[in-house]
Enzyme design. Sequence first.
Site, mmCIF file in Angstrom:
data_model
loop_
_atom_site.group_PDB
_atom_site.id
_atom_site.type_symbol
_atom_site.label_atom_id
_atom_site.label_comp_id
_atom_site.label_asym_id
_atom_site.label_seq_id
_atom_site.Cartn_x
_atom_site.Cartn_y
_atom_site.Cartn_z
ATOM 1 N N ALA A 268 0.701 -1.134 0.152
ATOM 2 C CA ALA A 268 -0.118 0.004 -0.038
ATOM 3 C C ALA A 268 0.958 1.223 -0.046
ATOM 4 C CB ALA A 268 -0.926 -0.070 1.258
ATOM 5 N N THR B 252 0.859 4.355 -1.194
ATOM 6 C CA THR B 252 0.681 5.705 -0.683
ATOM 7 C C THR B 252 0.086 6.050 0.792
ATOM 8 O OG1 THR B 252 -1.961 5.231 -1.448
ATOM 9 C CG2 THR B 252 -0.374 6.391 -2.915
ATOM 10 N N ASP B 253 -0.372 4.763 1.222
ATOM 11 C CA ASP B 253 -0.430 4.684 2.531
ATOM 12 C C ASP B 253 1.043 4.652 3.312
ATOM 13 O OD1 ASP B 253 -3.028 4.651 3.409
ATOM 14 O OD2 ASP B 253 -3.336 2.461 3.173
ATOM 15 N N LEU B 254 1.994 4.100 2.995
ATOM 16 C CA LEU B 254 3.335 4.263 3.403
ATOM 17 C C LEU B 254 3.689 5.556 3.539
ATOM 18 C CD1 LEU B 254 4.306 0.588 2.203
ATOM 19 C CD2 LEU B 254 3.816 1.278 4.742
ATOM 20 N N GLY C 190 2.670 8.115 5.390
ATOM 21 C CA GLY C 190 2.844 7.985 6.699
ATOM 22 C C GLY C 190 4.242 8.474 6.891
#
Length: 428
Positions: free
Chosen positions: A190, A192-194, A197
């Site tokens: 994932a 774009t999640d990472l 963050g």
Amino acid sequence: MSRNDAPSTPNDARHDALAGIRVLDLSRVLAGPWCTQNLADLGADVIKIEKPGEGDDTRHWGPPYFPDAQGRPTDQGCYFASCNRNKRSVTVNIASQEGQQIIRDLARESDILVENFKVGNLARYGLDYASLAADNPRLIYCSITGFGQTGPFAGRAGYDLLIQAMSGMMSITGRGDDEPGGGPVRVGVAITDLMSGMYATIAILAALEMRHRTGRGQYIDTSLLDVGMAMLANQASGFLNTGEVPPRLGNVHMSLSPYQDFPTADGRVLMGIANDGQFTRFCQAVGVDWMHDERFRSNAVRVENRPVLVALMSELLRTRTTAEWVELFQDKAVPCGPINDIGTAFENRQVHARGLRISQERYPDGAVPEGEIINEIVGVASPLRLSDAPARLRHAPPALGQHTDEVLRERLDLTPAALQALRARGVL
């Protein structure tokens, strides 16, 4: 207790880069927890707030699931452990007024708060930035949402897969439509999640530095869409300045050649030749004089004549195994490597040398509760390698509510009787 193949570091918390920094983590799944794990790895005391009886969604995502002592799958997903080490888990029912008061009390003496609720949800509970900053003007409050706090999509839920599609990331990932298996493909993690963050971590550290000068915290608005668009990097720059929409080229680099994978006698190999010097050394190593061919004398013409060069290299590289090519080029400054699966990657000598596989004990005293997963949790070391304050393993990814009593006694001076009463009313 923990075990780590990486160089040992002092156990005194005063050696930690973020020693004394308190983080209230109201986030779940990946983007927020990835951010707060970075802060925790650097020594911040991260209190992860979870819903009683349920916890973070990823605790139950699977397969794969953690095994029990007999090796049988439990109902506890491995996903959670990837982004929640070094934190303490506290269960609080935020929907209750008493739970909201506990969050306000914890926020009052916190330095940082990270949340990824939908826009406006926490304001209903009086847990938005304006409300909490009124009591604690030094608070750095970071919101991570799918589309940000403003704009026509602000109220929508955002997910990594959706953002990969909407941002154009999937349109440039995967093989071309005219190739076998061609079509848009999501990145295997994932991404774009990472990266959200990571961007949130950077913004928080910048806000901490600014607080040293101003004495005040601030609000941080991080969105997956913003990050997804920023991650297009050179692809976005090319489009914005030429109007040309980048094609999907699989492992091929649009601006470099040869920079892709090739077939070998037993699989495939990656060649990452990024300049003329590397191409010359490649030619010398394999005994060809292509560097003198007018079609290949510079990167610009190699890109222009890519189909011809790729055909020649494919024929050549099929004559040896992947391992033989890697061995040939390793001391010649010609970028070359295998396409590993994750299992093979963790067996790599360099991965071992860097201590990237870590092991932690969730219950250091060995008293594993009945029905709990096996004590050892294995993960990947933090890449944040500061010479004077390296990331340190302190807590294994916590069991749900493992530290509730400890934290609320320590931070809010709640007595055992008060904790028991709150638990009986469903607050904890």
